[in-house]
Design an enzyme around this catalytic site. Structure first.
Site, PDB file in Angstrom:
ATOM      1  N   SER A 108       1.149  -1.366  -0.097  1.00 23.72           N
ATOM      2  CA  SER A 108      -0.077   0.001  -0.015  1.00 23.72           C
ATOM      3  C   SER A 108       1.020   1.254  -0.074  1.00 23.72           C
ATOM      4  O   SER A 108       1.402   1.433  -1.114  1.00 23.72           O
ATOM      5  CB  SER A 108      -0.768   0.048   1.289  1.00 23.72           C
ATOM      6  OG  SER A 108      -2.380   0.408   0.740  1.00 23.72           O
ATOM      7  N   ASP A 161      -9.784  -4.486  -5.270  1.00 24.71           N
ATOM      8  CA  ASP A 161      -8.810  -2.702  -4.094  1.00 24.71           C
ATOM      9  C   ASP A 161      -9.907  -1.884  -4.045  1.00 24.71           C
ATOM     10  O   ASP A 161      -9.446  -0.986  -5.272  1.00 24.71           O
ATOM     11  CB  ASP A 161      -7.605  -2.648  -4.462  1.00 24.71           C
ATOM     12  CG  ASP A 161      -6.730  -2.415  -3.754  1.00 24.71           C
ATOM     13  OD1 ASP A 161      -7.346  -1.775  -2.744  1.00 24.71           O
ATOM     14  OD2 ASP A 161      -5.490  -2.718  -3.545  1.00 24.71           O
ATOM     15  N   HIS A 164      -7.631  -5.184  -1.308  1.00 23.79           N
ATOM     16  CA  HIS A 164      -6.773  -4.716  -0.595  1.00 23.79           C
ATOM     17  C   HIS A 164      -6.141  -5.378   0.387  1.00 23.79           C
ATOM     18  O   HIS A 164      -4.509  -5.484   0.545  1.00 23.79           O
ATOM     19  CB  HIS A 164      -6.470  -3.022   0.001  1.00 23.79           C
ATOM     20  CG  HIS A 164      -5.653  -2.537   0.517  1.00 23.79           C
ATOM     21  ND1 HIS A 164      -5.045  -2.347  -0.706  1.00 23.79           N
ATOM     22  CD2 HIS A 164      -4.867  -2.075   1.533  1.00 23.79           C
ATOM     23  CE1 HIS A 164      -3.877  -1.278  -0.838  1.00 23.79           C
ATOM     24  NE2 HIS A 164      -4.168  -1.172   1.152  1.00 23.79           N
TER      25      HIS A 164
END
Length: 725
Positions: free
Chosen positions: A572, A657, A692
């Site tokens: 991320s 995501d 994610h």
């Protein structure tokens, strides 16, 4: 065989023998033959479709902008071709991956249960069963010896679905209804809210789509919930009453795009709080939980660079406050009768520039504070009667703490979880009367685990500006600092999120094969307080990257490893870190594992319709302002790819995501493949069913981890055999 070929072959075998002998001497299980990119079929190449952008007098051409449209069949075909290519490259590691998976699985007690939590006469817990992917949530009435009541079975809810997330669970005050939220895309933002009658053991027909947070009122019929907008910013508050047939009532809308809203209920059950916050400011509204038809009232209006959080007590309201003169937070108190008048707020715990107050929890007779000093966490318990303070002691120099669930307001015990790099999680109840911690459970590692077989260290690197940056290390005892140890260096470094030295059971599959595992606690996190965070964001963001590079160089200088044996990992915003440092120092790393990386910073931050963009202005800056545009453009990983050699790279993403859209890793990989001049491997792997967090099932997730670790080991030539203790 002619003489020349025979001589070359003999020399090749001789070098292998020498190499193996050297490897055995150092203890590392290294192979001598590592396949390179040219040894495999040609990699996919995304079609170039130039799209030009002009901002602040600067022109950009983005050849892969078109990859952002997942409704385009051509995009899906490209992603699948990348996945097939990754499978082809990694086919020879199948046995290694299975071995890693079985090891990781073997460290999980498959049929396990959490420590029960007492709440309104019931003991709540979850358990897992052998070979099942998801948790089963249960309770027992009055006693742990009572019959078990299954509330929700995640395995039943997930049946037939490629991904499943259970968002939140809230029990009504009378214990008869449960509100729970589900998601079947793997995206962590939009959930469907369901209601279940626990007496009839069936779901009600009523459900609400696209819910973020939710809270029951004390009448057991009214529920308040928030929803996100198209950019996934939680912005509207609704009131819904079960069984009336009436639509939900809109109560509040947050119009400032920097702010998002959320709900919580005080531990004593007296108030429902509606928080509205940005990364630098906050305000709260409150409603007595016994007055569900009432109006939410403002506590204190938002101010620039002032954050506060209310914590309710029967006699007082306590506030955790951050302000320009109190960056590490302080605690204020106010009489309950006038807490919505800031003029009545008075200092309770003063600001300390060396101690960050991270949390406060109010109980009937105690206030529990989570603090951080010199990068280490502490728990401090304040006796409200005389304001005396007790510190909870911990035995190790490097460790991590997390508050557990203690819902009972009158409790004299406080639950917390403790772990370190070489110690699995232990759950304790701290007795606030006696001042003693009582062990409730220690995480079991079925395949066996001995903490004394490992060394844990804290070392410090020196950043280019002279700042000392801490690192936490764990490795097998007996390791020699001779530069021959494969190493995995991990970090995050954004949003003020501290990178604590937690126990990672999976990484021992690397450590047991001679790896050093290191965590860099770089600026951008709050590891050393709020100033540490502020010195790693906005126009100081590059400190995050140079801190990390300094940590890598420290590991090499101290001969833990070498450039040819150093792998790095982040996800991320930590994936942004991976991209930035790889552009800056591609010579420093052998392998880069960038998971769901936020790498297309300019394009994303220029598009306010994308998820989370507007709220992120306070983290990265708004590129519509030329000052921030120029600074972001100077480090944005996608925009700074050049024609040069890059390390071996595995880039991952999730098609669903919602935080870092799949096109960012896809574009990043496509441009890297176009520009790089080396023969190292570059792979893109997209989870086509999730978001994610990757695979949502606990075993499916381990298979993804095994794939990642196998890539790291393969690129370093590390075999599957473990070292002896």
């Amino acid at each position: 065989m002619n003489a020349t070929k025979w001589t070359a072959g003999f020399l090749f075998l001789f070098l292998i023998a020498v190499s193996c002998k050297n490897d055995q001497a150092t203890g590392n299980q290294k192979s001598t033959v590592v396949r390179m990119q040219a040894d495999y079929p040609a990699a996919p190449n995304a079609q170039k479709k130039p799209q030009e952008f002009a901002e602040h007098g600067y022109s950009r051409v983005d050849n892969y902008y078109w990859l952002k449209d997942k409704t385009n069949p051509e995009v899906i075909r490209y992603l699948k071709s990348e996945n097939q290519y990754a499978d082809t490259i990694m086919a020879h590691t199948k046995a290694m991956r299975e071995q890693l998976f079985q090891e990781m699985k073997g460290r999980i007690k498959e049929d396990d249960a959490s420590v029960p939590v007492l709440d309104k006469g019931y003991y709540y817990y979850y358990r897992t069963e052998k070979e099942k992917q998801y948790r089963i949530h249960c309770r027992k009435k009055g006693s742990l010896d009572a019959a078990e009541e299954i509330l929700l079975d995640g395995n039943a809810l997930a049946k037939g679905k490629p991904a499943f997330l259970l968002g939140d669970i809230q029990i009504s005050t009378n214990n008869r209804l449960i509100a729970y939220s589900t998601n079947y895309t793997g995206s962590y933002v939009k959930f469907t809210l369901h209601f279940r009658d626990l007496e009839k053991k069936q779901d009600l027909s009523e459900r609400i789509e696209d819910v973020a947070s939710f809270v029951w009122a004390n009448d057991n019929r009214t529920l308040f919930y928030t929803i996100p907008d198209e950019a996934l910013r939680s912005y509207r508050l609704y009131r819904y009453t079960l069984g009336t047939g009436r639509p939900a009532e809109l109560l509040y809308e947050e119009k400032d795009q920097l702010f998002g809203i959320g709900l919580n209920k005080s531990r004593n059950g007296q108030f429902i709080f509606l928080g509205s916050s940005s990364f630098t400011s906050s305000e709260y509204r409150y409603l007595p939980a016994n007055q569900p038809k009432g109006k939410f009232k403002l506590i204190a209006a938002r101010k620039p660079d002032v954050q506060y959080h209310p914590e309710a007590h029967n006699d007082h309201m306590y506030f955790l406050v951050k302000a320009p003169n109190a960056k590490n937070f302080k605690v204020l108190e106010a009489p309950l009768a006038s807490f919505d008048n800031p003029a009545t707020w008075k200092d309770y715990i003063s600001h300390d520039p060396k101690v960050k107050i991270e949390s406060i929890d109010a109980f009937e007779k105690y206030l529990v504070m989570g603090v951080r000093t010199n990068g280490l966490q502490e728990i401090r318990v304040i006796k409200l009667a005389d304001k005396s303070i007790e510190k909870v002691a911990f035995p190790e120099p490097v460790y991590a703490l997390y508050a557990g669930n203690t819902p009972e307001y009158t409790s004299t015990k406080f639950r917390y979880h403790y772990m370190s790099l070489n110690r699995p999680m232990s759950t304790f109840d701290y007795d606030m009367v006696t001042g003693k911690s009582e062990l409730q459970k220690q995480e079991e590692i079925p395949s066996g685990f001995e903490p004394s077989n490992y060394t844990v260290k804290r070392i410090w690197a020196i950043a280019p500006d002279g700042v000392k940056v801490p690192m936490a290390l764990v490795y097998k005892k007996g390791l020699r600092q001779d530069g021959t140890n494969p190493t995995l260096l991990y970090s995050y470094g954004s949003y003020g999120s501290s990178t604590d030295p937690t126990f990672n059971r999976n990484v021992f599959s690397l450590i047991d094969r001679g790896f050093v595992y290191a965590i860099a606690q770089i600026r951008g996190g709050s590891d050393l307080g709020e100033q540490w965070y502020e010195d790693g964001k906005l126009l100081k963001k590059k400190n995050t990257f140079t801190d990390f590079i300094a940590c890598a160089e420290k590991l090499i200088a101290d001969k833990y490893t070498s450039k040819d044996l150093l792998a790095i990992n982040g996800g991320s915003a930590g994936g942004l870190l991976m991209g930035a440092v790889t552009n800056m120092r591609p010579d420093l790393f052998k392998v880069v594992l960038a998971e769901v990386p936020f790498v297309d910073v300019i394009n994303t931050m220029l598009d306010p319709t994308l998820p989370l963009t507007t709220q992120e202005y306070e983290q990265w800056g708004n590129p519509k302002d030329k000052t921030y545009y120029d600074y972001i453009r100077s480090y944005s990983p996608y925009d700074n790819i050049e024609k040069k050699n890059y390390p071996n790279m595995l880039i991952t993403g999730g098609l669903n995501d919602s935080q870092v859209l799949f096109h960012e890793p896809a574009k990043y990989a496509a441009k890297l493949r176009e520009m790089k001049t080396d023969n190292n491997l570059l792979m893109l792997r997209i989870n086509m069913d999730s978001g994610h967090g990757g695979a949502t099932g606990r075993f499916d997730y381990l298979k993804e981890e095994a794939f990642n670790y196998a890539f790291v080991m393969d690129r370093m030539g590390v075999k599957g055999k473990k070292l002896k203790n």
